[in-house]
Design a protein around this motif. Structure first.
Motif, PDB file in Angstrom:
ATOM      1  N   GLN A 238       0.983  -1.166   0.107  1.00 60.57           N
ATOM      2  CA  GLN A 238      -0.137   0.009   0.094  1.00 60.57           C
ATOM      3  C   GLN A 238       0.997   1.359   0.144  1.00 60.57           C
ATOM      4  OE1 GLN A 238      -2.283  -1.119   3.499  1.00 60.57           O
ATOM      5  NE2 GLN A 238      -4.015  -1.319   2.208  1.00 60.57           N
ATOM      6  N   LEU A 239       1.864   1.408   0.803  1.00 59.62           N
ATOM      7  CA  LEU A 239       2.875   2.336   0.847  1.00 59.62           C
ATOM      8  C   LEU A 239       3.435   2.428  -0.467  1.00 59.62           C
ATOM      9  CD1 LEU A 239       3.918   4.624   2.760  1.00 59.62           C
ATOM     10  CD2 LEU A 239       5.952   3.107   3.180  1.00 59.62           C
ATOM     11  N   LEU A 240       3.951   1.641  -1.149  1.00 60.95           N
ATOM     12  CA  LEU A 240       4.455   1.698  -2.652  1.00 60.95           C
ATOM     13  C   LEU A 240       3.480   2.105  -3.526  1.00 60.95           C
ATOM     14  CD1 LEU A 240       6.879  -1.512  -2.875  1.00 60.95           C
ATOM     15  CD2 LEU A 240       7.397   0.689  -1.732  1.00 60.95           C
ATOM     16  N   ALA A 241       2.228   1.849  -3.409  1.00 59.59           N
ATOM     17  CA  ALA A 241       1.206   2.366  -4.341  1.00 59.59           C
ATOM     18  C   ALA A 241       0.995   3.968  -4.066  1.00 59.59           C
ATOM     19  CB  ALA A 241       0.182   1.549  -4.319  1.00 59.59           C
ATOM     20  N   MET A 242       1.480   4.393  -3.091  1.00 57.21           N
ATOM     21  CA  MET A 242       1.546   5.818  -2.881  1.00 57.21           C
ATOM     22  C   MET A 242       2.622   6.610  -3.667  1.00 57.21           C
ATOM     23  SD  MET A 242       0.511   6.297   1.115  1.00 57.21           S
ATOM     24  CE  MET A 242      -1.118   5.151   1.654  1.00 57.21           C
ATOM     25  N   LYS A 243       3.632   5.810  -4.083  1.00 57.27           N
ATOM     26  CA  LYS A 243       4.824   6.640  -4.544  1.00 57.27           C
ATOM     27  C   LYS A 243       4.299   7.581  -5.700  1.00 57.27           C
ATOM     28  CE  LYS A 243       9.369   5.895  -6.565  1.00 57.27           C
ATOM     29  NZ  LYS A 243       9.162   5.903  -7.778  1.00 57.27           N
ATOM     30  N   PRO A 244       4.577   8.952  -5.707  1.00 59.44           N
ATOM     31  CA  PRO A 244       4.140   9.569  -6.514  1.00 59.44           C
ATOM     32  C   PRO A 244       4.811   9.396  -7.706  1.00 59.44           C
ATOM     33  CG  PRO A 244       5.001  10.840  -4.688  1.00 59.44           C
ATOM     34  CD  PRO A 244       5.301   9.502  -4.676  1.00 59.44           C
ATOM     35  N   SER A 245       3.995   9.799  -9.057  1.00 64.89           N
ATOM     36  CA  SER A 245       4.754   9.606 -10.109  1.00 64.89           C
ATOM     37  C   SER A 245       5.798  10.526 -10.315  1.00 64.89           C
ATOM     38  CB  SER A 245       3.767   9.769 -11.485  1.00 64.89           C
ATOM     39  OG  SER A 245       2.529   8.869 -11.374  1.00 64.89           O
ATOM     40  N   GLU A 246       6.509  10.491 -11.378  1.00 63.62           N
ATOM     41  CA  GLU A 246       7.635  11.709 -11.726  1.00 63.62           C
ATOM     42  C   GLU A 246       7.321  12.943 -11.554  1.00 63.62           C
ATOM     43  OE1 GLU A 246      10.680  10.289 -11.085  1.00 63.62           O
ATOM     44  OE2 GLU A 246       9.925   8.639 -10.960  1.00 63.62           O
ATOM     45  N   SER A 247       6.299  12.944 -12.603  1.00 60.02           N
ATOM     46  CA  SER A 247       5.672  14.560 -12.537  1.00 60.02           C
ATOM     47  C   SER A 247       4.275  14.610 -12.300  1.00 60.02           C
ATOM     48  CB  SER A 247       5.771  14.994 -13.997  1.00 60.02           C
ATOM     49  OG  SER A 247       4.887  16.140 -14.427  1.00 60.02           O
ATOM     50  N   PRO A 248       3.737  15.145 -11.359  1.00 61.98           N
ATOM     51  CA  PRO A 248       2.479  15.080 -11.125  1.00 61.98           C
ATOM     52  C   PRO A 248       1.476  15.575 -12.087  1.00 61.98           C
ATOM     53  CG  PRO A 248       3.631  16.129  -9.334  1.00 61.98           C
ATOM     54  CD  PRO A 248       4.616  15.991 -10.327  1.00 61.98           C
ATOM     55  N   ALA A 249       1.939  16.577 -12.763  1.00 63.92           N
ATOM     56  CA  ALA A 249       1.246  17.348 -14.016  1.00 63.92           C
ATOM     57  C   ALA A 249       0.912  16.143 -14.919  1.00 63.92           C
ATOM     58  CB  ALA A 249       2.006  18.504 -14.378  1.00 63.92           C
TER      59      ALA A 249
END
Ligand code: NI
Length: 297
Positions: free
Chosen positions: A279-290
């Motif tokens: 679950q924590l890994l699934a929260m990792k933000p993508s490189e660019s939020p936009a």
């Protein structure tokens, strides 16, 4: 006084900025600032995060130092992390107060059930890096770990230093443990942790491509295996945990389990919420939020 208004606005803006930039949301900001700083930026939470009741308090529970510790909230979070998100993790770069508590080297016939009892009382879900040999010895306890909503990870079959083994021997350690877990629980581990944290980069990469396991290290190590006593284990974990941290502990040791009520309650009081490693890994933000918001990833 109208003449004070700009100064007040400026002051609270600076305080909010300091709390946000310095990640001081957990206990370092004054009460008034905390409420504002605690509110995550719109869209920062994924859609799978269950709505929290108080509208001004979406990310954090207000830290409490008195009275009973809050229970970990029910959370319906995705555990589907992207295989392309990385090969090794010791933490995930998020600002929300989610942490993953991990327990290595079990299951143990006495300590693991005792730990499961106290986690259940607090509605805390953890991740257990089990030794395959122990899974074969204690399949019912392994089954209970999974039945109570915890995640299970691969910690090899015989707990040897993998950097000294051939690829075939490492493969056998992984496979035997995966199969023992599957036999006992019906589920497959999705991540691995190397014994002693020892694994060459080359090994991490082929294990990731062959088994799909990211290598899970840790950001918080209370060195509980040295048996410093439960209160030291608790204070070390409370002192060094930050949002997104993976916390290392061992359910092999009775004093570590003794330390867990104080540790878990202390973290809950600070506003932390417990999730599993996946679950924590699934929260990792993508490189660019936009980009992420338009790509639909
Ligand atoms: Ni271990």
């Amino acid at each position: 006084m109208p003449s004070n208004l700009p100064a007040i606005l400026m002051k609270s803006t600076i305080a909010l900025l300091a709390c946000t930039v310095l990640g001081m949301g957990l206990g370092s900001c004054s009460n008034a600032d905390k409420q504002e700083a605690a509110a995550p930026t719109p869209g920062a939470e994924t859609e799978t995060v269950a709505p929290v009741k108080s509208p001004q308090n979406r990310g954090y529970q207000t830290p409490t130092t008195r009275g009973p510790a809050p229970r970990n909230p029910d959370m319906n979070l995705s555990a589907n992390f992207s295989r392309s998100s990385g090969v090794t993790f010791s933490r995930v770069p998020i600002s929300q107060p989610y942490v993953a508590l991990t327990f290595d080297d079990g299951p143990h016939p006495q300590n693991t059930p005792r730990l499961l009892d106290l986690l259940r009382e607090r509605n805390v879900k953890a991740t257990f890096y089990v030794i395959g040999r122990n899974v074969d010895l204690y399949p019912a306890i392994t089954r209970r770990i999974v039945a109570e909503g915890h995640e299970i990870g691969n910690h090899t079959y015989t707990h040897r230093n993998m950097t000294k083994l051939s690829d075939d021997a490492v493969r056998e350690e992984m496979t035997k443990t995966r199969d023992a877990i599957a036999r006992a629980t019906g589920v497959q581990p999705r991540t691995m942790r190397p014994p002693y944290g020892a694994l060459l980069q080359r090994q991490r990469e082929w294990i990731h491509s062959e088994f799909g396991y990211p290598t899970i290290m840790w950001a918080v190590d209370p060195r509980d295996w040295q048996r410093p006593g439960p209160s030291v284990v608790t204070s070390r974990i409370l002192a060094s945990t930050t949002p997104g941290a993976i916390i290392l502990a061992h359910d092999l040791h009775a004093p570590t389990v003794d330390a867990m009520p104080g540790t878990v309650d202390g973290l809950l009081r600070k506003g932390y919420k417990f999730v599993t490693v996946s679950q924590l890994l699934a929260m990792k933000p993508s490189e660019s939020p936009a980009q992420a918001s338009t790509s639909g990833e």
